[in-house]
Design a protein around this motif. Structure first.
Motif, mmCIF file in Angstrom:
data_model
loop_
_atom_site.group_PDB
_atom_site.id
_atom_site.type_symbol
_atom_site.label_atom_id
_atom_site.label_comp_id
_atom_site.label_asym_id
_atom_site.label_seq_id
_atom_site.Cartn_x
_atom_site.Cartn_y
_atom_site.Cartn_z
ATOM 1 N N GLU A 162 -3.395 -6.448 3.150
ATOM 2 C CA GLU A 162 -2.567 -5.320 2.720
ATOM 3 C C GLU A 162 -2.161 -5.461 1.254
ATOM 4 O OE1 GLU A 162 1.814 -3.365 3.751
ATOM 5 O OE2 GLU A 162 0.714 -4.463 5.302
ATOM 6 N N ILE A 163 -2.245 -4.379 0.513
ATOM 7 C CA ILE A 163 -1.819 -4.353 -0.884
ATOM 8 C C ILE A 163 -0.298 -4.379 -0.933
ATOM 9 C CG2 ILE A 163 -1.782 -2.953 -2.996
ATOM 10 C CD1 ILE A 163 -4.519 -1.871 -2.197
ATOM 11 N N ASN A 164 0.272 -5.306 -1.704
ATOM 12 C CA ASN A 164 1.730 -5.363 -1.822
ATOM 13 C C ASN A 164 2.192 -4.480 -2.981
ATOM 14 O OD1 ASN A 164 1.790 -6.924 -4.310
ATOM 15 N ND2 ASN A 164 1.258 -8.733 -3.096
ATOM 16 N N THR A 165 3.507 -4.397 -3.151
ATOM 17 C CA THR A 165 4.057 -3.461 -4.129
ATOM 18 C C THR A 165 3.695 -3.819 -5.566
ATOM 19 O OG1 THR A 165 5.871 -2.865 -2.643
ATOM 20 C CG2 THR A 165 6.201 -2.427 -4.989
ATOM 21 N N ILE A 166 3.708 -5.096 -5.900
ATOM 22 C CA ILE A 166 3.336 -5.484 -7.268
ATOM 23 C C ILE A 166 1.888 -5.103 -7.543
ATOM 24 C CG2 ILE A 166 3.062 -7.411 -8.875
ATOM 25 C CD1 ILE A 166 5.407 -8.780 -7.530
ATOM 26 N N GLN A 167 1.009 -5.357 -6.588
ATOM 27 C CA GLN A 167 -0.396 -4.974 -6.757
ATOM 28 C C GLN A 167 -0.548 -3.454 -6.859
ATOM 29 O OE1 GLN A 167 -1.689 -6.928 -3.169
ATOM 30 N NE2 GLN A 167 -2.584 -8.659 -4.274
ATOM 31 N N SER A 168 0.258 -2.723 -6.092
ATOM 32 C CA SER A 168 0.199 -1.268 -6.146
ATOM 33 C C SER A 168 0.649 -0.742 -7.504
ATOM 34 C CB SER A 168 1.075 -0.674 -5.031
ATOM 35 O OG SER A 168 1.069 0.735 -5.060
ATOM 36 N N LEU A 169 1.730 -1.312 -8.023
ATOM 37 C CA LEU A 169 2.217 -0.906 -9.341
ATOM 38 C C LEU A 169 1.175 -1.178 -10.421
ATOM 39 C CD1 LEU A 169 5.876 -2.219 -9.084
ATOM 40 C CD2 LEU A 169 5.204 0.181 -9.265
ATOM 41 N N HIS A 476 10.320 13.757 -6.925
ATOM 42 C CA HIS A 476 10.407 12.368 -6.484
ATOM 43 C C HIS A 476 9.373 12.133 -5.385
ATOM 44 C CE1 HIS A 476 11.659 9.090 -3.798
ATOM 45 N NE2 HIS A 476 12.091 8.516 -4.892
ATOM 46 N N ASP A 477 8.554 11.084 -5.543
ATOM 47 C CA ASP A 477 7.574 10.684 -4.533
ATOM 48 C C ASP A 477 7.919 9.301 -4.012
ATOM 49 O OD1 ASP A 477 5.948 12.965 -4.937
ATOM 50 O OD2 ASP A 477 4.902 11.979 -6.601
ATOM 51 N N PHE A 478 7.790 9.098 -2.691
ATOM 52 C CA PHE A 478 7.765 7.747 -2.139
ATOM 53 C C PHE A 478 6.302 7.372 -1.980
ATOM 54 C CE2 PHE A 478 7.224 4.671 1.219
ATOM 55 C CZ PHE A 478 8.195 3.722 0.937
ATOM 56 N N VAL A 479 5.860 6.338 -2.712
ATOM 57 C CA VAL A 479 4.468 5.910 -2.699
ATOM 58 C C VAL A 479 4.333 4.684 -1.813
ATOM 59 C CG1 VAL A 479 2.507 5.174 -4.098
ATOM 60 C CG2 VAL A 479 4.181 6.784 -5.044
ATOM 61 N N ALA A 480 3.537 4.764 -0.780
ATOM 62 C CA ALA A 480 3.277 3.618 0.096
ATOM 63 C C ALA A 480 2.404 2.616 -0.645
ATOM 64 C CB ALA A 480 2.594 4.074 1.376
ATOM 65 N N SER A 481 2.891 1.394 -0.772
ATOM 66 C CA SER A 481 2.161 0.390 -1.555
ATOM 67 C C SER A 481 0.785 0.093 -0.964
ATOM 68 C CB SER A 481 2.978 -0.901 -1.631
ATOM 69 O OG SER A 481 4.211 -0.674 -2.262
ATOM 70 N N LYS A 482 0.686 0.040 0.354
ATOM 71 C CA LYS A 482 -0.564 -0.396 0.987
ATOM 72 C C LYS A 482 -1.705 0.595 0.816
ATOM 73 C CE LYS A 482 1.092 1.266 5.495
ATOM 74 N NZ LYS A 482 1.499 0.810 6.851
ATOM 75 N N SER A 483 -1.365 1.887 0.611
ATOM 76 C CA SER A 483 -2.418 2.896 0.550
ATOM 77 C C SER A 483 -2.380 3.770 -0.693
ATOM 78 C CB SER A 483 -2.311 3.811 1.780
ATOM 79 O OG SER A 483 -1.082 4.524 1.763
ATOM 80 N N GLY A 484 -1.233 3.802 -1.370
ATOM 81 C CA GLY A 484 -1.072 4.719 -2.491
ATOM 82 C C GLY A 484 -0.748 6.134 -2.050
ATOM 83 N N ALA A 485 -0.621 6.344 -0.737
ATOM 84 C CA ALA A 485 -0.321 7.669 -0.224
ATOM 85 C C ALA A 485 1.136 8.033 -0.488
ATOM 86 C CB ALA A 485 -0.598 7.726 1.278
#
Length: 497
Positions: A162-169, A476-485
């Motif tokens: 799973e992609i974590n938040t730091i990786q997503s950012l 405002h968007d809530f971005v899921a870290s694992k998918s970018g959705a």
């Protein structure tokens, strides 16, 4: 490109060998930027040795760094393993791409220049986005990963791969201008809890600071791919105040919970004060605790919910507060923060910067299962009247490790306009970025002012993206870290003259 990090070097060599192992007495790591007004930029980085004259070379093209800026700020503190170097570059052009490198890296062929873009000039109406995280901790072997210690729900771990938040950012960093992190940074103070739960090997209390500092270095190393190219604007949270997550219970030796085991240098936000430089001097604020800055059509304000509430209130992290961390005050003038805040909000030019966005670590509106220990009513008493008086558009917080989007509210009353030109501030809490303990639980049914929520049941870590489309619309968007959705999206409309 070969990258050396403080964390990897610490793992590769013994602490006694650090000085010998550090080539030319300095190894770059933890580069981070922060706005210093529209025409300035703070460049900060860490080294194993003190630098007599920290210097940054910069320019408009990568192969000609023909300008320099220097300082004498190379600071450390007891128990720290590194020195924090800070250089302020001034006289830059707004909204302009620059290339830069700290001086001692110029002779290392493995390092190419990094780059940053200065703040957009106040009044520029071009659309832009900002990333916001709160309660973001270290990822990997010393933090949030696919397994945990005893007593932590399996829902609060990452799934394999799973992609974590730091990786997503890092993945989506081209889509935002800067990163805003209003408190709870790294969670190094979880070291003892992680040891007690069997997640990390046990060490002695006397040597615990090595683990604490190692977690800090892991986090800042992990963040470097983002913070070396995007300004990293921070605010204080309760987990910056102390080294042992608020206290220590040693039943064998009859040491009570409220007796701290912290070594010198690890109390009173010491690491936080040394590691960052925020634009308080440029905005009349105080240290890294409260400040403001303009960026395009928006005025951003960081407040301190942890100390210095003034008006006779005891702040959560001050002596006698709910956290009792013995932190602050950081300005000895009576009611310094609220006096500054009112003056700052009063002078905002709403023609140039019609949007006013405030962040503070702790919320006061929240559907939380442990509301009595999470909500900061004294913060509400101090800050909310000013937010209402000066027409603040959005208030961001964290502290609770959940996501909840609420209605615009004033004194607990829902604005009947909703998001269609409300008079009251809009409130959003997003502390779901992720750390060792994972996510918390919301209270169900949600409060009547709540519009959307995510918690431990959803097993979804994420971050916020604010997009300022023009003078009247902001999303405002809530971005899921694992998918970018984007799992939640809402747009605020304000009728501007």
């Amino acid at each position: 490109m070969v990258r050396f990090t403080l964390a990897s070097l610490l793992a590769a060599v013994g602490l006694a060998q650090l000085s010998q192992a550090a080539t030319n007495n300095t190894i770059n790591s933890q580069l981070r930027l922060a706005y210093a007004g529209n025409t300035g930029m703070y460049v900060s980085w860490n080294t194993f040795e003190k630098l007599d004259k920290p210097t940054v070379h910069y320019g408009l093209v990568p192969n000609d760094l023909n300008m320099t800026a220097s300082s004498n700020v190379s600071v450390t503190y007891p128990t720290s393993l590194t020195y924090n170097n800070h250089v302020k570059i001034t006289g830059l052009k707004p909204d302009t791409l620059y290339y830069y490198l700290p001086e001692h890296l110029l002779h290392m062929q493995s390092h190419c220049p990094y780059n940053f873009t200065t703040a957009r000039p106040a009044g520029q109406s071009k659309e832009f986005s900002v990333a916001v995280v709160v309660d973001l901790g270290t990822m990997g072997a010393q933090g949030l990963t696919t397994y945990t210690g005893t007593g932590v729900s399996v829902n609060n771990t990452l799934l394999p791969g799973e992609i974590n938040t730091i990786q997503s950012l890092e993945k989506f960093q081209s889509g935002f201008d800067f990163l805003w992190h209003p408190g709870d940074i790294a969670y190094a103070d979880y070291w003892l809890k992680e040891e007690i739960q069997g997640f990390l090997p046990n060490t002695t209390i006397a040597e615990g600071y090595h683990v604490y500092e190692s977690i800090l270095n892991d986090f800042y190393d992990e963040m470097t791919p983002i913070t070396a190219v995007k300004p990293y604007m921070v605010g204080p949270g309760n987990h910056e105040a102390n080294c042992d997550n608020g206290g220590y219970t040693d039943k064998t030796n009859n040491i009570p919970y409220n007796v701290s085991i912290c070594m010198p240098g690890q109390t009173n936000f010491t690491g936080y004060r040394n590691h960052f430089r925020m634009p308080s001097a440029e905005s009349g604020g105080t240290g890294n605790f409260w400040y403001s800055f303009n960026h395009g059509m928006t005025h951003f304000v960081q407040v301190d919910t942890e100390t210095d509430l003034g008006h006779g209130f005891i702040a959560p992290d001050e002596p006698g507060g709910v956290e009792a961390e013995n932190g602050g005050p950081f300005n000895t003038t009576l009611d310094a923060q609220t006096n500054w805040l009112e003056a700052d909000l009063a002078k905002v030019n709403r023609t140039e910067t019609p949007w006013v966005i405030v962040s503070g670590h702790r919320p006061w509106y929240l559907s939380h299962a442990n509301a009595s220990g999470t909500i900061c009513w004294t913060c509400k008493d101090v800050f909310e009247p000013l937010f209402i008086k000066y027409g603040v558009d959005l208030v961001l917080s964290g502290h609770a490790h959940v996501y909840e989007r609420q209605n615009p509210l004033a004194n607990g009353v829902i604005d009947p306009a909703g998001l269609n030109n409300p008079k009251a501030p809009w409130y959003i809490t997003n502390g779901a970025a992720g750390h060792y303990d994972g996510l918390d639980a919301l209270q169900y049914p949600l409060m009547d002012y709540s519009r959307f929520g995510l918690d431990t049941l959803n097993r979804t870590f994420g971050w916020s993206r604010l997009t300022f489309h023009n003078h009247t619309h902001m999303t405002h968007d809530f971005v899921a870290s694992k998918s970018g959705a984007v799992l939640d999206q809402a747009t605020l409309y304000k009728a501007r003259k």
